[in-house]
Design a protein around this motif. Structure first.
Motif, PDB file in Angstrom:
ATOM      1  N   VAL A   1      -0.658   5.004   0.571  1.00  0.00           N
ATOM      2  CA  VAL A   1      -2.006   5.498   0.244  1.00  0.00           C
ATOM      3  C   VAL A   1      -2.806   5.959   1.474  1.00  0.00           C
TER       4      VAL A   1
ATOM      5  N   GLY B   1      -6.739 -10.535   3.020  1.00  0.00           N
ATOM      6  CA  GLY B   1      -7.596  -9.850   3.992  1.00  0.00           C
ATOM      7  C   GLY B   1      -7.397 -10.381   5.404  1.00  0.00           C
TER       8      GLY B   1
ATOM      9  N   TYR C   1       0.825  -1.214   0.000  1.00  0.00           N
ATOM     10  CA  TYR C   1       0.000   0.000   0.000  1.00  0.00           C
ATOM     11  C   TYR C   1       0.857   1.261   0.000  1.00  0.00           C
TER      12      TYR C   1
HETATM   13  P1  ADP Z   1      -4.836  -7.549   2.853  1.00  0.00           P
HETATM   14  O1  ADP Z   1      -4.555  -8.951   2.490  1.00  0.00           O
HETATM   15  O2  ADP Z   1      -6.058  -7.000   2.165  1.00  0.00           O
HETATM   16  O3  ADP Z   1      -3.648  -6.646   2.734  1.00  0.00           O
HETATM   17  P2  ADP Z   1      -4.710  -7.001   5.714  1.00  0.00           P
HETATM   18  O4  ADP Z   1      -5.458  -7.627   6.840  1.00  0.00           O
HETATM   19  O5  ADP Z   1      -3.231  -7.097   5.769  1.00  0.00           O
HETATM   20  O6  ADP Z   1      -5.291  -7.631   4.390  1.00  0.00           O
HETATM   21  O7  ADP Z   1      -5.099  -5.464   5.642  1.00  0.00           O
HETATM   22  C1  ADP Z   1      -6.470  -5.104   5.666  1.00  0.00           C
HETATM   23  C2  ADP Z   1      -6.684  -3.820   4.871  1.00  0.00           C
HETATM   24  O8  ADP Z   1      -6.071  -2.728   5.562  1.00  0.00           O
HETATM   25  C3  ADP Z   1      -6.052  -3.846   3.490  1.00  0.00           C
HETATM   26  O9  ADP Z   1      -6.930  -4.398   2.530  1.00  0.00           O
HETATM   27  C4  ADP Z   1      -5.765  -2.385   3.239  1.00  0.00           C
HETATM   28  O10 ADP Z   1      -6.894  -1.756   2.692  1.00  0.00           O
HETATM   29  C5  ADP Z   1      -5.535  -1.794   4.626  1.00  0.00           C
HETATM   30  N1  ADP Z   1      -4.085  -1.609   4.931  1.00  0.00           N
HETATM   31  C6  ADP Z   1      -3.289  -2.451   5.615  1.00  0.00           C
HETATM   32  N2  ADP Z   1      -2.042  -1.953   5.759  1.00  0.00           N
HETATM   33  C7  ADP Z   1      -2.041  -0.762   5.129  1.00  0.00           C
HETATM   34  C8  ADP Z   1      -1.057   0.251   4.902  1.00  0.00           C
HETATM   35  N3  ADP Z   1       0.197   0.153   5.378  1.00  0.00           N
HETATM   36  N4  ADP Z   1      -1.439   1.362   4.206  1.00  0.00           N
HETATM   37  C9  ADP Z   1      -2.693   1.489   3.739  1.00  0.00           C
HETATM   38  N5  ADP Z   1      -3.664   0.577   3.911  1.00  0.00           N
HETATM   39  C10 ADP Z   1      -3.360  -0.551   4.601  1.00  0.00           C
END
Ligand code: ADP
Length: 281
Positions: free
Chosen positions: A216, A245, A189
């Motif tokens: 982002v 997720g 991200y």
């Molecule tokens: P995913 O497999 O979708 O990355 P996670 O549980 O790791 O699942 O993260 C859940 C959601 O949190 C992600 O889909 C993303 O939208 C958001 N997210 C996680 N880490 C970040 C980050 N460092 N910057 C921006 N958004 C993040």
């Protein structure tokens, strides 16, 4: 007579084979009444908990099958097209095989994460605490992700005197997994030519490890959900970049199993900071 008739009821209420000392020949009907009311209340609470667990299980199974279906349908689609003649079309044959392969890799990620969750659930109390050098652990995770970071044009910067050791108490392999997941997210991200700064601070016998990206970012309304299993801010984007997720829910699970805290701050469009605490050894 009443006493004899009440005995089996009392045994059921106390879930024991023998009678509790609170019930004897001198127990009044008012006391019996109170006990029955307390027992009924306990049962109502138990039923509520069971209902919540049952709802959760249904949601979970639904989510898992939904996650698995998407890549399976994609693979089927590519293979059907190839079998129906696409295999001879040089414009698509290799491309579709590669896409099918990348969907099997997605399946692998989902299954690995599910396995990790199942393991954490079943071993809730079996975190193996020992003393280890967390700097070495961070460096290992950073090393494992070097290629992925370069591909995404993200610099991973560890701000700490690298000649020093920092001994903490925890389950090294699980903490490494948590660090790895947070770093992977900061890369996934992040924005091209971005950076993730890993910072460590100490407060008495607690250390705080923070991962700050300039990616982002996350809107305020999503922040309280992002540690939930299968929650994604942008499901299609997350799937496209190989997310299950489950990454953050695994991190939260690991840190809480250590009786430590995890937190997040984020500004949409600017970046996010994830941090967790650990006990110094
Ligand atoms: P995913 O497999 O979708 O990355 P996670 O549980 O790791 O699942 O993260 C859940 C959601 O949190 C992600 O889909 C993303 O939208 C958001 N997210 C996680 N880490 C970040 C980050 N460092 N910057 C921006 N958004 C993040």
């Amino acid at each position: 007579m009443v006493y004899i008739k009440m005995q089996p009821i009392y045994k059921i209420m106390s879930d024991r084979k023998t009678l509790t000392s609170s019930f004897n020949n001198n127990t009044t009907l008012d006391e019996v009444n109170l006990e029955v009311e307390k027992w009924a209340q306990r049962k109502v609470e138990e039923l509520k908990t069971l209902k919540t667990l049952e709802d959760y299980r249904k949601d979970y199974v639904g989510n898992v099958s939904h996650e698995l279906k998407t890549p399976i349908f994609s693979i089927q689609g590519y293979l059907h097209t190839l079998l129906e003649g696409g295999i001879y079309d040089e414009n698509i044959n290799i491309k579709y095989l590669k896409k099918a392969l990348s969907n099997t890799e997605r399946l692998q990620t989902i299954v690995d994460d599910l396995e990790m969750i199942a393991k954490l659930d079943s071993e809730a109390n079996s975190i193996e605490i020992s003393s280890f050098d967390v700097i070495k652990t961070i460096k290992r995770a950073v090393g494992d992700l070097e290629g992925f970071a370069v591909e995404n044009e993200i610099d991973l910067i560890l701000k700490y005197d690298l000649t020093e050791k920092l001994l903490v108490l925890g389950d090294e392999s699980k903490i490494r997994q948590a660090i790895y997941n947070l770093l992977v997210n900061s890369i996934k991200y992040g924005k091209p030519k971005g950076r993730t700064i890993i910072q460590i601070s100490t407060i008495d016998d607690i250390i705080l490890i923070e991962f700050s990206d300039n990616g982002v970012g996350i809107e305020e309304k999503h922040l309280k959900h992002i540690f939930d299993r299968f929650y994604r801010v942008e499901p299609s984007r997350s799937r496209a970049i190989g997310g299950s997720g489950l990454g953050l829910s695994i991190v939260k699970h690991i840190i809480e199993a250590h009786n430590q805290n995890i937190n997040v701050r984020s500004t949409f469009g600017e970046g996010s900071t994830f941090g967790f605490t650990l006990k110094k050894a």
